[in-house]
Design an enzyme around this catalytic site. Structure first.
Site, short mmCIF file in Angstrom:
data_model
loop_
_atom_site.label_atom_id
_atom_site.label_comp_id
_atom_site.label_asym_id
_atom_site.label_seq_id
_atom_site.Cartn_x
_atom_site.Cartn_y
_atom_site.Cartn_z
N HIS A 123 -36.84 -16.67 -20.47
CA HIS A 123 -36.80 -14.55 -19.89
C HIS A 123 -36.79 -14.83 -18.50
O HIS A 123 -37.84 -13.93 -18.01
CB HIS A 123 -38.77 -14.70 -20.87
N THR A 124 -36.10 -16.20 -18.09
CA THR A 124 -35.85 -15.80 -16.37
C THR A 124 -34.57 -15.05 -16.35
O THR A 124 -34.35 -14.45 -14.84
CB THR A 124 -36.27 -17.31 -15.74
N ALA B 255 -29.39 -17.87 -35.07
CA ALA B 255 -30.67 -18.63 -34.90
C ALA B 255 -31.00 -19.01 -33.65
O ALA B 255 -32.01 -19.41 -33.25
CB ALA B 255 -30.30 -19.94 -35.61
N LEU C 219 -29.54 -19.67 -31.48
CA LEU C 219 -28.02 -20.88 -30.88
C LEU C 219 -27.10 -19.99 -30.62
O LEU C 219 -25.92 -21.10 -29.46
CB LEU C 219 -28.28 -22.00 -31.73
N SER C 220 -26.46 -18.88 -30.23
CA SER C 220 -25.63 -18.45 -29.63
C SER C 220 -23.97 -18.57 -30.57
O SER C 220 -23.36 -18.89 -29.72
CB SER C 220 -25.78 -19.08 -28.06
N ASP D 1 -25.95 -17.59 -22.21
CA ASP D 1 -25.28 -17.88 -23.02
C ASP D 1 -23.59 -18.41 -23.19
O ASP D 1 -22.65 -19.03 -23.52
CB ASP D 1 -25.20 -17.29 -24.32
P1 ADP Z 1 -26.91 -15.51 -31.50
O1 ADP Z 1 -26.01 -14.90 -31.50
O2 ADP Z 1 -28.19 -16.66 -32.40
O3 ADP Z 1 -26.19 -16.60 -32.89
P2 ADP Z 1 -26.20 -12.64 -32.16
O4 ADP Z 1 -26.77 -11.89 -33.09
O5 ADP Z 1 -26.43 -13.06 -30.48
O6 ADP Z 1 -27.17 -14.65 -32.58
O7 ADP Z 1 -24.99 -13.36 -32.72
C1 ADP Z 1 -24.43 -13.15 -34.01
C2 ADP Z 1 -23.48 -11.57 -34.21
O8 ADP Z 1 -23.00 -12.21 -33.57
C3 ADP Z 1 -23.39 -12.19 -36.38
O9 ADP Z 1 -24.39 -11.38 -36.33
C4 ADP Z 1 -21.90 -11.66 -35.78
O10 ADP Z 1 -22.27 -10.02 -35.87
C5 ADP Z 1 -21.47 -12.40 -34.63
N1 ADP Z 1 -20.52 -13.65 -34.77
C6 ADP Z 1 -21.22 -14.33 -34.75
N2 ADP Z 1 -20.88 -16.23 -35.18
C7 ADP Z 1 -19.74 -15.78 -35.36
C8 ADP Z 1 -18.35 -15.71 -36.93
N3 ADP Z 1 -18.19 -17.26 -36.81
N4 ADP Z 1 -17.71 -15.17 -37.53
C9 ADP Z 1 -18.04 -13.70 -37.34
N5 ADP Z 1 -18.65 -13.48 -36.35
C10 ADP Z 1 -19.75 -14.01 -35.55
MG MG Z 2 -26.27 -14.04 -29.40
#
Ligand code: ADP
Ligand code: MG
Length: 444
Positions: free
Chosen positions: A59-60, A155, A157-158, A209
């Site tokens: 959060h920075t 999760a 982890l982006s 990210d």
């Molecule tokens: P995080 O980046 O922490 O995993 P986010 O909510 O920022 O979580 O991103 C998740 C979203 O990104 C998913 O709901 C989807 O819309 C998209 N996404 C990520 N990876 C994929 C993938 N391999 N195929 C399709 N959509 C993806």
């Molecule tokens: Mg994300």
């Protein structure tokens, strides 16, 4: 007790094979309309980009502060075949039944919904970049693409940046932009991926990210300075972080916790920080952190430095109107200082001494910033009890993942202990990853 569930990364050839096969199934050879068929269909090329985990500095980023991500060995793969028209066709193994087809000229903020926004948004943002730098958006042509990934979804982890950045290096290559060849160019690709996420996918996240996915290096952590107006090339520094050489491992615990109603929390924290900076007459809380750290630096020994910094911080907090903003600001300022301290330890070859800074970061996020969750607290406490040198939540909070720095030979015992603690607490089984600092986005 349940055994820990490990989430393995894919070797690049495995990920590339998977996505190539999925591409062939999604777009059979006779379906290349719009493709360059004069001398046979153009080749399918494969690119990959990593998820990331932040070591410290939480959060920075939106406070113009510092963060310290590494690239995970877990990557998102995209098989991409350029087209001569402006059609984009997308499919993802993670989104079965949600294939997408559109035209580049129809992509804009608000015009694409669902996961395709992350992909089409990158093409749009790179087009905007070309227009803004004297080129033409039409340099970016359509493409057929298939995605597959071993980055845990949602999760913290982006996976979103891994998706954007795999596509960014792919478009860069097929359009011949050459941006991925230099760090300055990668910063431009990261900026496009950030615009895709903020403006087209509509997720108001900071820039950590995408910078991590495109600009990290294997064996290093990326010290990212988020001050606005900084030349992007000067904003990053590679910090050697060779865990294995020091007999250490970084365990990621994906709590798999889903929390409702967290969306407004992020915006609320941001707004509180901005209001506090304004009250103090500062552009951002980084300016306060810098002055607090400078007040300490004037002193001789460690204790005097700490006392002087604490006094400078207390004086600033006294000027804030309420306890909540005082605690939010205290987190941001102390977290920026902890990030600097952790980097100093890494530079001194003392990676095994960073545990207490990770513990302090977690306490600050839990008590002052109030973004932890039961699952995250259970994970860090169980990891420490089982021999971790330090542990903290990572990412935005309210679920997502925690990290634990462990002696390498203790990694699986710590994971089993955390899995057991989750079961005893009545929580769903978490997933475990080993976060070896890995390579950035690129062609496979
Ligand atoms: P995080 O980046 O922490 O995993 P986010 O909510 O920022 O979580 O991103 C998740 C979203 O990104 C998913 O709901 C989807 O819309 C998209 N996404 C990520 N990876 C994929 C993938 N391999 N195929 C399709 N959509 C993806
Ligand atoms: Mg994300």
């Amino acid at each position: 007790a349940p055994a820990a569930q490990w989430v393995e990364s894919w070797p690049d050839d495995v990920g590339a094979d998977r996505v190539r096969q999925a591409f062939a199934a999604a777009y059979p050879a006779d379906g290349t309309e719009g493709g360059d068929e004069a001398d046979g269909a153009p080749e399918v090329r494969v690119y990959a980009a990593p998820g990331r985990v932040n070591i410290i500095g939480e959060h920075t980023d939106y406070n113009a502060g510092l963060c310290l991500p590494i690239a995970l060995p877990h990557r998102t793969y995209v098989a991409l075949r350029p087209r001569t028209d402006s059609v984009v066709r997308l499919a993802s193994a993670q989104e079965p039944g949600a294939a997408w087809t559109g035209r580049l000229e129809d992509v804009a903020p608000g015009a694409v919904t669902g996961w395709a926004a992350y992909v089409a948004g990158v093409a749009w943002a790179l087009g905007q970049h070309l227009e803004a730098t004297g080129g033409s958006a039409e340099t970016i042509r359509g493409f057929d693409a298939v995605v597959d990934s071993c980055v845990p979804y949602g999760a913290g982890l982006s996976s979103s940046a891994a998706l954007e950045c795999s596509v960014a290096v792919g478009i860069d290559d097929v359009a011949g932009l050459g941006l991925a060849a230099t760090d300055a160019g990668r910063a431009t690709l990261a900026a496009a991926a950030i615009r895709a996420e903020n403006e087209v996918a509509g997720a108001p996240t900071g820039g950590m990210d995408q910078s991590a996915s495109l600009r990290c290096a294997a064996g290093h952590a990326l010290l990212l300075d988020c001050r606005p107006g900084l030349d992007p090339v000067d904003a990053v520094e590679q910090i050697p972080f060779d865990l294995a050489a020091e007999g250490l491992a970084l365990l990621v615990i994906d709590t798999r916790a889903e929390h409702a109603l967290v969306d407004g929390q992020y915006a609320q924290r941001r707004a509180t920080c901005e209001a506090a900076a304004a009250t103090l007459g500062l552009a951002n809380l980084r300016e306060l952190a810098d002055s607090v750290i400078a007040a300490g630096a004037a002193e001789g020994d460690a204790a005097a430095r700490e006392a002087a910094a604490a006094e400078a911080l207390a004086a600033a907090l006294d000027r804030l109107p309420d306890d909540v903003s005082r605690r939010r600001v205290r987190h941001v300022v102390t977290e920026i200082a902890r990030t600097q301290d952790l980097v100093s330890l890494l530079r001194a070859g003392r990676a095994s001494d960073v545990g207490p800074l990770m513990d302090a970061s977690h306490a600050s996020l839990r008590d002052d910033y109030e973004v932890s969750a039961t699952e995250l607290d259970v994970a860090v406490e169980a990891a420490r009890d089982a021999g971790a040198l330090g542990a903290r939540m990572t990412g935005g909070g309210f679920g997502g993942s925690a990290i634990a720095l462990v002696p390498a030979e203790r990694a699986s015992a710590v994971a089993d202990a955390v899995a057991g603690a989750f079961a005893r607490a009545g929580l769903g089984a978490p997933g475990f990853l080993l976060a070896v600092p890995s390579a950035p986005a690129g062609a496979c």
